[in-house]
Scaffold this motif. Structure first.
Motif, PDB file in Angstrom:
ATOM      1  N   VAL A   1       0.569 -12.390  15.860  1.00  0.00           N
ATOM      2  CA  VAL A   1      -0.589 -11.807  16.546  1.00  0.00           C
ATOM      3  C   VAL A   1      -1.822 -12.684  16.363  1.00  0.00           C
ATOM      4  CG1 VAL A   1      -2.184  -9.855  16.551  1.00  0.00           C
ATOM      5  CG2 VAL A   1       0.274  -9.443  16.454  1.00  0.00           C
ATOM      6  N   VAL A   2      -2.020 -13.201  15.143  1.00  0.00           N
ATOM      7  CA  VAL A   2      -3.174 -14.077  14.888  1.00  0.00           C
ATOM      8  C   VAL A   2      -3.092 -15.339  15.737  1.00  0.00           C
ATOM      9  CG1 VAL A   2      -4.265 -15.564  13.165  1.00  0.00           C
ATOM     10  CG2 VAL A   2      -3.637 -13.234  12.556  1.00  0.00           C
ATOM     11  N   ILE A   3      -1.905 -15.955  15.795  1.00  0.00           N
ATOM     12  CA  ILE A   3      -1.729 -17.168  16.606  1.00  0.00           C
ATOM     13  C   ILE A   3      -1.989 -16.868  18.075  1.00  0.00           C
ATOM     14  CG2 ILE A   3      -0.053 -18.869  17.432  1.00  0.00           C
ATOM     15  CD1 ILE A   3       1.268 -18.747  14.692  1.00  0.00           C
ATOM     16  N   LEU A   4      -1.469 -15.749  18.553  1.00  0.00           N
ATOM     17  CA  LEU A   4      -1.648 -15.388  19.957  1.00  0.00           C
ATOM     18  C   LEU A   4      -3.122 -15.140  20.278  1.00  0.00           C
ATOM     19  CD1 LEU A   4      -0.237 -14.831  22.627  1.00  0.00           C
ATOM     20  CD2 LEU A   4       0.009 -12.444  21.934  1.00  0.00           C
ATOM     21  N   ILE A   5      -3.826 -14.446  19.391  1.00  0.00           N
ATOM     22  CA  ILE A   5      -5.249 -14.181  19.616  1.00  0.00           C
ATOM     23  C   ILE A   5      -6.046 -15.476  19.637  1.00  0.00           C
ATOM     24  CG2 ILE A   5      -7.323 -13.159  18.595  1.00  0.00           C
ATOM     25  CD1 ILE A   5      -5.566 -10.865  17.598  1.00  0.00           C
ATOM     26  N   LEU A   6      -5.775 -16.361  18.673  1.00  0.00           N
ATOM     27  CA  LEU A   6      -6.477 -17.648  18.628  1.00  0.00           C
ATOM     28  C   LEU A   6      -6.189 -18.470  19.884  1.00  0.00           C
ATOM     29  CD1 LEU A   6      -5.938 -18.677  14.886  1.00  0.00           C
ATOM     30  CD2 LEU A   6      -8.036 -17.837  15.954  1.00  0.00           C
ATOM     31  N   ALA A   7      -4.936 -18.433  20.344  1.00  0.00           N
ATOM     32  CA  ALA A   7      -4.570 -19.174  21.550  1.00  0.00           C
ATOM     33  C   ALA A   7      -5.292 -18.625  22.771  1.00  0.00           C
ATOM     34  CB  ALA A   7      -3.060 -19.120  21.758  1.00  0.00           C
ATOM     35  N   LEU A   8      -5.343 -17.306  22.895  1.00  0.00           N
ATOM     36  CA  LEU A   8      -6.018 -16.695  24.043  1.00  0.00           C
ATOM     37  C   LEU A   8      -7.513 -17.018  24.046  1.00  0.00           C
ATOM     38  CD1 LEU A   8      -4.239 -13.201  24.152  1.00  0.00           C
ATOM     39  CD2 LEU A   8      -3.877 -15.157  25.668  1.00  0.00           C
TER      40      LEU A   8
ATOM     41  N   ALA B   1       5.457 -11.695   9.706  1.00  0.00           N
ATOM     42  CA  ALA B   1       5.683 -12.377  10.984  1.00  0.00           C
ATOM     43  C   ALA B   1       4.805 -11.760  12.079  1.00  0.00           C
ATOM     44  CB  ALA B   1       7.152 -12.296  11.377  1.00  0.00           C
ATOM     45  N   THR B   2       4.687 -10.433  12.050  1.00  0.00           N
ATOM     46  CA  THR B   2       3.832  -9.745  13.029  1.00  0.00           C
ATOM     47  C   THR B   2       2.400 -10.216  12.912  1.00  0.00           C
ATOM     48  OG1 THR B   2       5.248  -7.781  12.932  1.00  0.00           O
ATOM     49  CG2 THR B   2       3.034  -7.506  13.845  1.00  0.00           C
TER      50      THR B   2
ATOM     51  N   MET C   1       4.645 -22.353  23.992  1.00  0.00           N
ATOM     52  CA  MET C   1       3.251 -22.741  23.844  1.00  0.00           C
ATOM     53  C   MET C   1       3.128 -23.885  22.837  1.00  0.00           C
ATOM     54  SD  MET C   1       0.064 -20.276  22.831  1.00  0.00           S
ATOM     55  CE  MET C   1       0.534 -20.149  21.097  1.00  0.00           C
ATOM     56  N   ALA C   2       3.947 -23.822  21.775  1.00  0.00           N
ATOM     57  CA  ALA C   2       3.901 -24.845  20.735  1.00  0.00           C
ATOM     58  C   ALA C   2       4.258 -26.230  21.261  1.00  0.00           C
ATOM     59  CB  ALA C   2       4.842 -24.456  19.596  1.00  0.00           C
ATOM     60  N   VAL C   3       5.070 -26.280  22.303  1.00  0.00           N
ATOM     61  CA  VAL C   3       5.454 -27.585  22.868  1.00  0.00           C
ATOM     62  C   VAL C   3       4.218 -28.348  23.337  1.00  0.00           C
ATOM     63  CG1 VAL C   3       6.763 -28.721  24.720  1.00  0.00           C
ATOM     64  CG2 VAL C   3       7.743 -26.758  23.514  1.00  0.00           C
ATOM     65  N   GLY C   4       3.207 -27.618  23.788  1.00  0.00           N
ATOM     66  CA  GLY C   4       1.973 -28.251  24.257  1.00  0.00           C
ATOM     67  C   GLY C   4       1.202 -28.984  23.181  1.00  0.00           C
ATOM     68  N   LEU C   5       1.540 -28.735  21.912  1.00  0.00           N
ATOM     69  CA  LEU C   5       0.891 -29.460  20.821  1.00  0.00           C
ATOM     70  C   LEU C   5       1.166 -30.956  20.890  1.00  0.00           C
ATOM     71  CD1 LEU C   5       1.643 -26.986  17.885  1.00  0.00           C
ATOM     72  CD2 LEU C   5      -0.571 -27.376  18.981  1.00  0.00           C
TER      73      LEU C   5
ATOM     74  N   LEU D   1       7.766 -12.100  21.199  1.00  0.00           N
ATOM     75  CA  LEU D   1       6.653 -13.016  20.940  1.00  0.00           C
ATOM     76  C   LEU D   1       7.147 -14.341  20.367  1.00  0.00           C
ATOM     77  CD1 LEU D   1       3.530 -12.982  21.096  1.00  0.00           C
ATOM     78  CD2 LEU D   1       3.520 -12.237  18.706  1.00  0.00           C
ATOM     79  N   PHE D   2       8.095 -14.266  19.426  1.00  0.00           N
ATOM     80  CA  PHE D   2       8.572 -15.464  18.736  1.00  0.00           C
ATOM     81  C   PHE D   2       9.660 -16.205  19.504  1.00  0.00           C
ATOM     82  CE2 PHE D   2       6.135 -13.926  15.274  1.00  0.00           C
ATOM     83  CZ  PHE D   2       5.990 -14.972  14.372  1.00  0.00           C
ATOM     84  N   ASP D   3      10.221 -15.601  20.533  1.00  0.00           N
ATOM     85  CA  ASP D   3      11.261 -16.278  21.309  1.00  0.00           C
ATOM     86  C   ASP D   3      10.778 -16.766  22.669  1.00  0.00           C
ATOM     87  OD1 ASP D   3      13.448 -16.477  19.664  1.00  0.00           O
ATOM     88  OD2 ASP D   3      14.273 -14.522  20.202  1.00  0.00           O
ATOM     89  N   TYR D   4       9.633 -16.277  23.130  1.00  0.00           N
ATOM     90  CA  TYR D   4       9.201 -16.640  24.472  1.00  0.00           C
ATOM     91  C   TYR D   4       7.821 -17.317  24.508  1.00  0.00           C
ATOM     92  CZ  TYR D   4      13.337 -14.142  26.056  1.00  0.00           C
ATOM     93  OH  TYR D   4      14.646 -13.746  26.263  1.00  0.00           O
ATOM     94  N   PRO D   5       6.698 -16.587  24.458  1.00  0.00           N
ATOM     95  CA  PRO D   5       5.430 -17.306  24.634  1.00  0.00           C
ATOM     96  C   PRO D   5       5.084 -18.293  23.524  1.00  0.00           C
ATOM     97  CG  PRO D   5       5.047 -14.964  24.222  1.00  0.00           C
ATOM     98  CD  PRO D   5       6.515 -15.137  24.387  1.00  0.00           C
TER      99      PRO D   5
END
Length: 214
Positions: free
Chosen positions: A28-35, A23-24, A129-133, A121-125
């Motif tokens: 982290v990969v999703i967050l980096i790609l998003a940034l 999960a970590t 963020m996924a809602v924007g999909l 990370l999994f409960d907040y950003p």
């Protein structure tokens, strides 16, 4: 060289065998790609103003509770994701995801519940963020809202299994507990969102979207 390969294999095996490590890595990969994606987003004054308005509205709507679930399991509010969804329909998934990410940070500030950095990370950003999909479905707003909220549910579900399983009633597995609790919260909020979006004229949203693209 062989030792190096063996070390990589052992590290990979450990990640795969440990749900928290996996999960970590995923988070982290999703967050980096998003940034990285966010850095390519071009924001002008009008877009930033509309993002600010949508965040203010989302925060206000979040504070208006329709149903509070017992034991602090969450709540169903007055469609707090609707402003974020409208931004996603108007400007596309990238800006929708950025707006959702910012709302996740605001939500963390006003309603913090912190057990672990990965849980945050999994409960907040990430889930907001996924809602924007939904922006991928700007001509099918109900499908877009459902898709965005479904992905949001996945993040909450993972967090529930890994970090809140100990709160499960006797005889319940962490997966069942997370499914019921997060399914009730996200599903209830999705129902409210679909009702609100159904009452909003699609032509108005698409008109705004066409004006934005011109």
């Amino acid at each position: 060289m062989i030792n190096f390969i063996n070390t990589i294999k052992e590290g990979f095996t450990e990640i795969i065998s440990s749900p928290l490590s996996l999960a970590t890595l995923i988070g982290v990969v999703i967050l980096i790609l998003a940034l990285i994606k966010f850095k390519k987003v071009k924001l002008d004054t009008k877009i930033m103003a509309r993002i600010g308005i949508s965040l203010a509205l989302a925060t206000i709507l979040h504070l208006i509770k329709i149903v509070d679930l017992p034991n602090g399991a969450g709540s169903i509010n007055l469609g707090s994701m609707v402003p974020i969804l409208i931004i996603a329909f108007m400007y596309g998934p990238e800006i929708g995801m950025l707006t959702g990410f910012l709302f996740g940070i605001i939500y963390l500030i006003i309603s913090p519940y912190i057990l672990h950095p990965i849980q945050v990370l999994f409960d907040y950003p990430l889930p907001f963020m996924a809602v924007g999909l939904a922006g991928f479905f700007k001509n099918k707003k109900l499908i877009g809202a459902t898709f965005g909220m479904l992905v949001r549910f996945v993040f909450h579900f993972i967090s529930g299994v890994l970090f809140f399983g100990e709160f499960a009633p006797e005889g319940w597995s962490p997966m069942l507990y997370s499914l019921v609790v997060n399914g009730s919260v996200v599903g209830g909020n999705l129902l409210v969102i679909l009702i609100i979006l159904s009452l909003l004229p699609l032509s108005t949203i698409l008109y705004n979207a066409s004006n934005v693209s011109q």
